[in-house]
Scaffold this motif. Structure first.
Motif, PDB file in Angstrom:
ATOM      1  N   LEU A 157     -39.083 -15.656 -65.168  1.00  0.00           N
ATOM      2  CA  LEU A 157     -40.033 -15.216 -66.235  1.00  0.00           C
ATOM      3  C   LEU A 157     -39.658 -15.451 -67.787  1.00  0.00           C
ATOM      4  O   LEU A 157     -40.310 -15.722 -68.641  1.00  0.00           O
ATOM      5  N   THR A 158     -38.291 -15.009 -67.820  1.00  0.00           N
ATOM      6  CA  THR A 158     -37.775 -15.219 -69.212  1.00  0.00           C
ATOM      7  C   THR A 158     -37.760 -16.785 -69.786  1.00  0.00           C
ATOM      8  O   THR A 158     -38.115 -17.062 -70.886  1.00  0.00           O
ATOM      9  N   ASP A 159     -37.549 -17.622 -68.817  1.00  0.00           N
ATOM     10  CA  ASP A 159     -37.533 -19.020 -69.156  1.00  0.00           C
ATOM     11  C   ASP A 159     -38.859 -19.303 -69.560  1.00  0.00           C
ATOM     12  O   ASP A 159     -39.128 -20.267 -70.489  1.00  0.00           O
ATOM     13  N   TYR A 160     -39.582 -18.934 -68.773  1.00  0.00           N
ATOM     14  CA  TYR A 160     -41.056 -19.180 -69.112  1.00  0.00           C
ATOM     15  C   TYR A 160     -41.552 -18.793 -70.322  1.00  0.00           C
ATOM     16  O   TYR A 160     -42.323 -19.393 -71.252  1.00  0.00           O
ATOM     17  N   PHE A 161     -41.157 -17.483 -70.705  1.00  0.00           N
ATOM     18  CA  PHE A 161     -41.399 -16.843 -71.991  1.00  0.00           C
ATOM     19  C   PHE A 161     -40.864 -17.952 -73.166  1.00  0.00           C
ATOM     20  O   PHE A 161     -41.325 -18.131 -74.097  1.00  0.00           O
ATOM     21  N   ALA A 162     -39.587 -18.226 -72.952  1.00  0.00           N
ATOM     22  CA  ALA A 162     -38.887 -19.054 -73.971  1.00  0.00           C
ATOM     23  C   ALA A 162     -39.421 -20.278 -74.202  1.00  0.00           C
ATOM     24  O   ALA A 162     -39.817 -21.007 -75.395  1.00  0.00           O
ATOM     25  N   ILE A 163     -39.917 -20.979 -72.962  1.00  0.00           N
ATOM     26  CA  ILE A 163     -40.645 -22.377 -73.069  1.00  0.00           C
ATOM     27  C   ILE A 163     -41.961 -22.048 -73.906  1.00  0.00           C
ATOM     28  O   ILE A 163     -42.547 -22.798 -74.649  1.00  0.00           O
ATOM     29  N   GLY A 198     -49.716 -23.070 -78.165  1.00  0.00           N
ATOM     30  CA  GLY A 198     -50.627 -22.077 -77.241  1.00  0.00           C
ATOM     31  C   GLY A 198     -50.019 -20.600 -77.325  1.00  0.00           C
ATOM     32  O   GLY A 198     -48.932 -20.436 -77.815  1.00  0.00           O
ATOM     33  N   ILE A 199     -50.652 -19.751 -76.695  1.00  0.00           N
ATOM     34  CA  ILE A 199     -50.385 -18.519 -76.439  1.00  0.00           C
ATOM     35  C   ILE A 199     -49.102 -18.341 -75.438  1.00  0.00           C
ATOM     36  O   ILE A 199     -49.577 -18.793 -74.491  1.00  0.00           O
ATOM     37  N   ILE A 200     -48.271 -17.548 -75.732  1.00  0.00           N
ATOM     38  CA  ILE A 200     -47.067 -17.415 -74.612  1.00  0.00           C
ATOM     39  C   ILE A 200     -47.548 -16.885 -73.290  1.00  0.00           C
ATOM     40  O   ILE A 200     -47.185 -17.441 -72.337  1.00  0.00           O
ATOM     41  N   ALA A 201     -48.516 -15.937 -73.314  1.00  0.00           N
ATOM     42  CA  ALA A 201     -48.814 -15.359 -71.906  1.00  0.00           C
ATOM     43  C   ALA A 201     -49.675 -16.369 -71.209  1.00  0.00           C
ATOM     44  O   ALA A 201     -49.754 -16.612 -70.201  1.00  0.00           O
ATOM     45  N   VAL A 202     -50.588 -17.064 -72.122  1.00  0.00           N
ATOM     46  CA  VAL A 202     -51.288 -18.208 -71.437  1.00  0.00           C
ATOM     47  C   VAL A 202     -50.444 -19.416 -70.741  1.00  0.00           C
ATOM     48  O   VAL A 202     -50.651 -20.038 -69.680  1.00  0.00           O
ATOM     49  N   ASN A 203     -49.258 -19.650 -71.528  1.00  0.00           N
ATOM     50  CA  ASN A 203     -48.653 -20.966 -71.060  1.00  0.00           C
ATOM     51  C   ASN A 203     -47.756 -20.297 -69.814  1.00  0.00           C
ATOM     52  O   ASN A 203     -47.579 -21.013 -68.834  1.00  0.00           O
ATOM     53  N   THR A 204     -47.314 -18.904 -69.765  1.00  0.00           N
ATOM     54  CA  THR A 204     -46.770 -18.617 -68.835  1.00  0.00           C
ATOM     55  C   THR A 204     -47.571 -18.278 -67.283  1.00  0.00           C
ATOM     56  O   THR A 204     -47.191 -18.801 -66.565  1.00  0.00           O
ATOM     57  N   ALA A 205     -48.888 -18.033 -67.678  1.00  0.00           N
ATOM     58  CA  ALA A 205     -49.844 -18.365 -66.590  1.00  0.00           C
ATOM     59  C   ALA A 205     -49.937 -19.644 -65.913  1.00  0.00           C
ATOM     60  O   ALA A 205     -49.957 -19.880 -64.879  1.00  0.00           O
ATOM     61  N   GLY A 260     -58.204 -17.720 -65.418  1.00  0.00           N
ATOM     62  CA  GLY A 260     -58.284 -16.239 -65.076  1.00  0.00           C
ATOM     63  C   GLY A 260     -57.816 -15.331 -66.103  1.00  0.00           C
ATOM     64  O   GLY A 260     -58.319 -14.317 -66.397  1.00  0.00           O
ATOM     65  N   LEU A 261     -56.534 -15.758 -66.852  1.00  0.00           N
ATOM     66  CA  LEU A 261     -56.007 -15.032 -67.840  1.00  0.00           C
ATOM     67  C   LEU A 261     -57.046 -14.950 -68.943  1.00  0.00           C
ATOM     68  O   LEU A 261     -57.161 -13.704 -69.747  1.00  0.00           O
ATOM     69  N   VAL A 262     -57.716 -15.940 -69.418  1.00  0.00           N
ATOM     70  CA  VAL A 262     -58.413 -16.315 -70.693  1.00  0.00           C
ATOM     71  C   VAL A 262     -59.828 -15.778 -70.561  1.00  0.00           C
ATOM     72  O   VAL A 262     -60.633 -15.225 -71.514  1.00  0.00           O
TER      73      VAL A 262
END
Length: 200
Positions: A54-60, A66-73, A92-94
Motif C-alpha cells: 500500500l505504501t508503494d501504491y501511495f508512492a507511485i 491523478g488523485i493518489i487514492a484513485v490511483n491506489t484503487a 467505485g471510489l469516484v
C-alpha cells in the motif's frame, strides 16, 4: 522476517466496486484523507495488500497523474481482476464524490451563506487535517522503520536513518523552494534511493 504479500485471490467485480464505493462515500477531505480508510479496508479487513504494498501504491500514485487514492484503487483492482478490476475499483471510489458534488452544486448556491453550513464546514477542516496526519504517521512507520525481524527469538526493528535524512531534506527543500514542482522532489528521491539502495 519480511512479510510476503498475500497471494491474489479472485474477487468479484461487485466486491471491488462496493468496497471502494464505501471508501469514497465515507471519506471527507480529499485524496490524502482517504489513506487511513484505504489502509483499514484494503490491508486490515480485506487483506488485498500488505502495508508495504500500500505504501508503494501511495508512492507511485503520488508521482503519477491523478488523485493518489484513485490511483491506489486502480492498482488494487488491477491486481485482482486485471483491467476490468482496475476500472471497476476506480469507478467505485469516484462515484460517491460525483453524486454528492452534483447534489451539493444544486444546493450550495441557496445555503452557502447559512451560518449553520459555514460552521459545519469549519468543523470538517480539522477532521481532514487529523486524517491526513494519521495517514502520514502510518506511511512513516512503514517507510522510515525497517520491517521487524526475529533475531535470537526476539522481535527487533531499526530506523532507516538514510530514509529519515532524505525525508527531512526534501521537506525542508519543499518549504524553502515552493515553486519547484513536487514531482521533481519525488524523482530526486527515487534516484537517490536507487543509487544508495536503501534497505527495504
Amino acid at each position: 522476517m519480511t512479510h510476503n504479500a498475500p497471494a491474489p485471490k479472485a474477487q468479484s467485480l461487485g466486491t471491488l466496486f462496493f468496497t471502494f464505493f464505501k471508501i469514497g462515500l465515507f471519506t471527507f477531505g480529499g485524496g490524502y484523507a482517504m489513506l487511513p480508510i484505504l489502509q483499514r479496508e484494503v490491508v486490515e479487513k480485506k487483506g488485498w495488500a500488505t502495508e508495504e504494498e500500500l505504501t508503494d501504491y501511495f508512492a507511485i500514485g503520488q508521482c503519477t497523474p491523478g488523485i493518489i487514492a484513485v490511483n491506489t484503487a486502480t492498482f488494487v483492482g488491477h491486481k485482482y481482476r486485471g483491467v476490468s478490476g482496475g476500472v471497476v475499483a476506480t469507478l467505485g471510489l469516484v462515484c460517491p464524490s460525483i453524486l454528492v458534488i452534483l447534489i451539493i452544486a444544486r444546493m450550495l448556491g441557496k445555503f452557502k451563506d447559512s451560518p449553520l453550513v459555514q460552521k459545519g464546514l469549519y468543523g470538517l477542516r480539522p477532521a481532514s487535517v487529523a486524517l491526513v496526519a494519521a495517514a502520514g504517521v502510518s506511511v512513516a512507520e512503514v517507510t522510515l522503520v525497517s520491517l521487524p525481524s526475529i533475531e535470537a527469538g526476539a522481535w527487533s526493528s531499526a530506523v532507516v536513518w538514510p530514509a529519515v535524512a532524505l525525508g527531512v531534506v526534501i521537506f525542508i527543500a519543499q518549504r524553502r523552494f515552493p515553486k519547484i514542482h513536487p514531482v521533481a522532489f519525488i524523482v530526486f528521491a527515487g534516484v537517490v534511493g536507487a543509487v544508495f539502495r536503501f534497505p527495504a
